[in-house]
Motif scaffolding. Structure first.
Motif, PDB file in Angstrom:
ATOM      1  N   MET A 161      46.607  -3.836  86.097  1.00  0.00           N
ATOM      2  CA  MET A 161      45.367  -4.430  85.600  1.00  0.00           C
ATOM      3  C   MET A 161      45.401  -4.474  84.072  1.00  0.00           C
ATOM      4  SD  MET A 161      41.605  -3.484  87.118  1.00  0.00           S
ATOM      5  CE  MET A 161      41.967  -1.770  86.903  1.00  0.00           C
ATOM      6  N   LYS A 162      45.320  -5.663  83.528  1.00  0.00           N
ATOM      7  CA  LYS A 162      45.378  -5.784  82.072  1.00  0.00           C
ATOM      8  C   LYS A 162      43.996  -6.165  81.534  1.00  0.00           C
ATOM      9  CE  LYS A 162      47.033  -7.408  77.972  1.00  0.00           C
ATOM     10  NZ  LYS A 162      47.475  -6.600  76.869  1.00  0.00           N
ATOM     11  N   HIS A 163      43.354  -7.117  82.189  1.00  0.00           N
ATOM     12  CA  HIS A 163      42.016  -7.542  81.777  1.00  0.00           C
ATOM     13  C   HIS A 163      41.042  -7.329  82.933  1.00  0.00           C
ATOM     14  CE1 HIS A 163      44.009  -9.434  78.413  1.00  0.00           C
ATOM     15  NE2 HIS A 163      44.745 -10.170  79.226  1.00  0.00           N
ATOM     16  N   LEU A 164      39.764  -7.355  82.615  1.00  0.00           N
ATOM     17  CA  LEU A 164      38.740  -7.353  83.658  1.00  0.00           C
ATOM     18  C   LEU A 164      37.841  -8.551  83.392  1.00  0.00           C
ATOM     19  CD1 LEU A 164      37.458  -6.067  86.114  1.00  0.00           C
ATOM     20  CD2 LEU A 164      36.184  -4.541  84.641  1.00  0.00           C
ATOM     21  N   ILE A 165      38.207  -9.666  83.994  1.00  0.00           N
ATOM     22  CA  ILE A 165      37.502 -10.913  83.697  1.00  0.00           C
ATOM     23  C   ILE A 165      36.664 -11.364  84.878  1.00  0.00           C
ATOM     24  CG2 ILE A 165      37.877 -13.376  83.221  1.00  0.00           C
ATOM     25  CD1 ILE A 165      40.244 -12.436  81.455  1.00  0.00           C
ATOM     26  N   ALA A 167      35.386 -10.227  88.940  1.00  0.00           N
ATOM     27  CA  ALA A 167      35.351  -9.225  90.001  1.00  0.00           C
ATOM     28  C   ALA A 167      36.266  -9.652  91.145  1.00  0.00           C
ATOM     29  CB  ALA A 167      33.926  -9.032  90.498  1.00  0.00           C
ATOM     30  N   GLY A 168      36.525 -10.949  91.249  1.00  0.00           N
ATOM     31  CA  GLY A 168      37.390 -11.468  92.297  1.00  0.00           C
ATOM     32  C   GLY A 168      38.858 -11.136  92.081  1.00  0.00           C
ATOM     33  N   ASP A 169      39.230 -10.756  90.857  1.00  0.00           N
ATOM     34  CA  ASP A 169      40.623 -10.402  90.579  1.00  0.00           C
ATOM     35  C   ASP A 169      40.972  -9.019  91.102  1.00  0.00           C
ATOM     36  OD1 ASP A 169      40.852 -12.757  89.242  1.00  0.00           O
ATOM     37  OD2 ASP A 169      40.642 -11.892  87.233  1.00  0.00           O
ATOM     38  N   LEU A 170      39.947  -8.210  91.406  1.00  0.00           N
ATOM     39  CA  LEU A 170      40.207  -6.828  91.807  1.00  0.00           C
ATOM     40  C   LEU A 170      40.584  -6.761  93.281  1.00  0.00           C
ATOM     41  CD1 LEU A 170      37.168  -5.101  90.065  1.00  0.00           C
ATOM     42  CD2 LEU A 170      39.550  -4.909  89.380  1.00  0.00           C
ATOM     43  N   SER A 171      41.662  -6.036  93.554  1.00  0.00           N
ATOM     44  CA  SER A 171      41.995  -5.759  94.952  1.00  0.00           C
ATOM     45  C   SER A 171      41.078  -4.630  95.420  1.00  0.00           C
ATOM     46  CB  SER A 171      43.449  -5.319  95.065  1.00  0.00           C
ATOM     47  OG  SER A 171      43.610  -4.061  94.458  1.00  0.00           O
ATOM     48  N   ALA A 216      36.462   1.843  83.620  1.00  0.00           N
ATOM     49  CA  ALA A 216      37.178   0.586  83.394  1.00  0.00           C
ATOM     50  C   ALA A 216      37.978   0.649  82.096  1.00  0.00           C
ATOM     51  CB  ALA A 216      36.192  -0.582  83.357  1.00  0.00           C
ATOM     52  N   LEU A 217      37.373   1.187  81.042  1.00  0.00           N
ATOM     53  CA  LEU A 217      38.086   1.281  79.759  1.00  0.00           C
ATOM     54  C   LEU A 217      39.295   2.207  79.893  1.00  0.00           C
ATOM     55  CD1 LEU A 217      35.129   1.489  77.213  1.00  0.00           C
ATOM     56  CD2 LEU A 217      36.908  -0.273  77.247  1.00  0.00           C
ATOM     57  N   TYR A 218      39.092   3.342  80.562  1.00  0.00           N
ATOM     58  CA  TYR A 218      40.205   4.290  80.723  1.00  0.00           C
ATOM     59  C   TYR A 218      41.358   3.646  81.493  1.00  0.00           C
ATOM     60  CZ  TYR A 218      43.023   7.894  82.909  1.00  0.00           C
ATOM     61  OH  TYR A 218      44.092   8.618  83.380  1.00  0.00           O
ATOM     62  N   LEU A 219      41.036   2.983  82.594  1.00  0.00           N
ATOM     63  CA  LEU A 219      42.098   2.424  83.419  1.00  0.00           C
ATOM     64  C   LEU A 219      42.786   1.238  82.733  1.00  0.00           C
ATOM     65  CD1 LEU A 219      40.314   2.746  86.865  1.00  0.00           C
ATOM     66  CD2 LEU A 219      42.285   4.064  86.082  1.00  0.00           C
ATOM     67  N   LEU A 220      42.059   0.529  81.878  1.00  0.00           N
ATOM     68  CA  LEU A 220      42.666  -0.623  81.204  1.00  0.00           C
ATOM     69  C   LEU A 220      43.490  -0.215  79.987  1.00  0.00           C
ATOM     70  CD1 LEU A 220      39.843  -3.303  81.359  1.00  0.00           C
ATOM     71  CD2 LEU A 220      42.014  -3.358  82.556  1.00  0.00           C
ATOM     72  N   ILE A 221      42.961   0.684  79.155  1.00  0.00           N
ATOM     73  CA  ILE A 221      43.683   0.978  77.905  1.00  0.00           C
ATOM     74  C   ILE A 221      44.029   2.460  77.736  1.00  0.00           C
ATOM     75  CG2 ILE A 221      42.724  -1.019  76.683  1.00  0.00           C
ATOM     76  CD1 ILE A 221      40.874   0.947  75.183  1.00  0.00           C
ATOM     77  N   GLY A 222      43.830   3.269  78.781  1.00  0.00           N
ATOM     78  CA  GLY A 222      44.152   4.695  78.682  1.00  0.00           C
ATOM     79  C   GLY A 222      45.641   4.967  78.775  1.00  0.00           C
ATOM     80  N   GLY A 223      46.376   4.066  79.409  1.00  0.00           N
ATOM     81  CA  GLY A 223      47.803   4.289  79.601  1.00  0.00           C
ATOM     82  C   GLY A 223      48.639   3.653  78.505  1.00  0.00           C
TER      83      GLY A 223
END
Lengths: 304, 194
Positions: A1-5, A7-11, A294-301
């Motif tokens: 997951m790179k962006h959260l644009i 809700a349909g992109d989420l599995s 969401a912030l942690y999972l997107l840019i925490g790694g």
């Protein structure tokens, strides 16, 4: 997951990971030190081209609780009012080294465009009448918290679906998570393509209420209405407003939600909004923890 | 900490501790905790997920069995405090569960399954710092395999296990893995352990 644009992109797994992460992070909000060092040295830019109170503050609180540096940008009083384009604004932010850009924009698709121009992660905080994925995530989180499950849950989303990014994001996310969504609205306030959405449609609120586990009332977005969609506010309220009598038709465990801001007396009566079965206030608190997740999972790694 | 097991083709597992050995080691540690803390009256056991948390519960059971003291037990997740978060994708979080009495003024015994570089314990100390101010912090580990990278040592050790840095130590516990064992995994081919 790179962006959260969208809700349909989420599995299903990704969506559940966000909700589970949020559940752990919710405990941080109960501690005396409500801060984690996780995003130290990272920069989150809040780029708000449209007015917003709760979403902007919520994202700001979420980023700060993870120790990120937050730069707030609102279109008013900025170079945008001097005519700067979205792209030039984006490039300016890029030069400042933003790891994540939280964008709210009046035009549907603006976050998608932005994602092509910046290296950081883009989080959609509402684009036009298109999507508002973190709102859908916090709604799902609130439902799961109150009712213990999402699978098989019957959710009625009522009101101005046509102008609602919250409705679209919720339909997409909730169907991924196994809930059954029914949209309830006058025909004039439903989008043309609604038959292709993964949900049911009804024009009759009274028929839907007794079966619903969750009723989500949407604000009538008068600022986006450029035509007469219903005869009068009074008539809308009579047919699609959640008042005391309609509230009584719900079963005893059903909850009432509203993404805010509310028009008390229009789509929801004050009595219903303030009842213990309304989640409206806890939705705001849950917004912070879901956005932290969401912030942690997107840019925490690692940097992608 | 348990290590992400990327099973290389030629990995050989050798059991270094069996169920009864683990049982005896935990029994001894529980006695040592009671002895050193003079009856464990102010002790809080905090396990580091996943297996450290299970071990903390086992230790609490034994302490209760030996002296009838009900020691508060919980878990402390260190994911958000790790110093290597930026070396991989964001990790799912473990459970943090602080007993109702909190940690202020208590003797906190951190419990982990394997003590290796010491970085997990450093992260746990930081996490603990945000939860309150314990009177003292001690460390219990089932296996100390050496190769410390930080000035950290354990107060209670189940087994000192000399290892090569390239080897991996895997702790299996019946609550999670269906059986109790500590295994040493050797790579026949070269390949550095994490």
């Amino acid at each position: 997951m790179k962006h959260l644009i969208s809700a349909g992109d989420l599995s299903r797994d990704e969506a559940l990971l966000i909700l589970d992460t949020a559940e752990e992070l919710a405990r941080v909000s109960e501690r005396s030190i409500k801060k984690l060092p996780t995003l130290r040295g990272r920069t989150v830019v809040n780029l708000f081209f449209e007015d917003s109170t709760r979403t902007r503050i919520s994202f700001e609180a979420a980023a700060k609780r993870l120790s990120a540096d937050v730069i707030n940008f609102s279109a008013k009083g900025s170079s945008v009012s001097k005519g700067e384009s979205l792209k030039d604004t984006a490039l300016t932010l890029e030069a400042m080294g933003a790891d994540a850009v939280v964008i709210r924009h009046g035009a549907s698709g603006a976050p998608h465009r932005l994602a092509n121009w910046v290296r950081g992660s883009v989080l959609n905080a509402g684009d036009g009448t298109h999507e508002h994925p973190t709102q859908a995530l916090l709604d799902a989180f609130s439902m799961r918290q109150r009712l213990g499950r999402l699978d098989g849950l019957k959710v009625a989303i009522v009101g101005d679906i046509l102008h609602s990014r919250v409705a679209r994001s919720n339909v997409l996310l909730l169907s991924t998570l196994g809930a059954e969504v029914t949209l309830v609205a006058p025909p004039t306030l439903l989008p043309v393509s609604v038959e292709r959405w993964p949900c049911q449609v009804s024009y009759d609120l009274d028929a839907v209420l007794p079966k619903a586990d969750v009723v989500m009332m949407l604000r009538v977005q008068l600022e986006r209405m450029n035509a007469a969609y219903f005869p009068s506010a009074r008539e809308y309220s009579r047919r699609y407003g959640l008042d005391r009598d309609r509230f009584a038709k719900l079963h005893d465990d059903a909850i009432v939600m509203h993404p805010g801001p509310m028009n008390r007396g229009m789509e929801i009566s004050a009595e219903v909004a303030d009842s213990p079965r309304s989640t409206i206030v806890e939705q705001v608190g849950n917004g912070v923890t879901v956005r932290m997740a969401a912030l942690y999972l997107l840019i925490g790694g690692e940097n992608q | 900490m348990n290590f992400p097991m990327t099973h290389a083709q030629n990995q050989v597992a050798r059991a270094v501790l069996e169920g009864p050995d683990i049982h005896r080691a935990l029994t001894r540690i529980a006695h040592e905790i009671l002895e050193r803390t003079r009856g464990a009256s102010d002790v809080v056991l905090l396990g580091i997920p996943t297996r450290g948390a299970t071990l903390a519960h086992r230790l609490a059971e034994r302490v209760a069995q030996f002296e009838g003291v009900k020691v508060p037990v919980g878990s402390i997740d260190i994911t958000m405090y790790r110093d290597d978060l930026r070396l991989g994708p964001a990790r799912p979080l473990g459970k943090t569960d602080v007993p109702a009495g909190g940690v202020d003024g208590k003797t906190v015994v951190l419990v982990d399954d394997v003590l290796f570089s010491g970085r997990t314990v450093r992260a746990a100390l930081d996490a603990l710092n945000d939860l309150g101010r314990p009177k003292a912090v001690q460390l219990a580990t089932l296996v100390d395999r050496g190769h410390r990278e930080l000035p950290i040592r354990a107060d209670y050790v189940g087994k000192n296990l000399p290892t090569a840095k390239s080897e991996k130590v895997k702790v299996l516990l019946s609550e999670i893995d269906g059986r109790d064992a500590v295994e040493l995994l050797k790579n026949e081919t070269e390949g550095a352990a994490k």
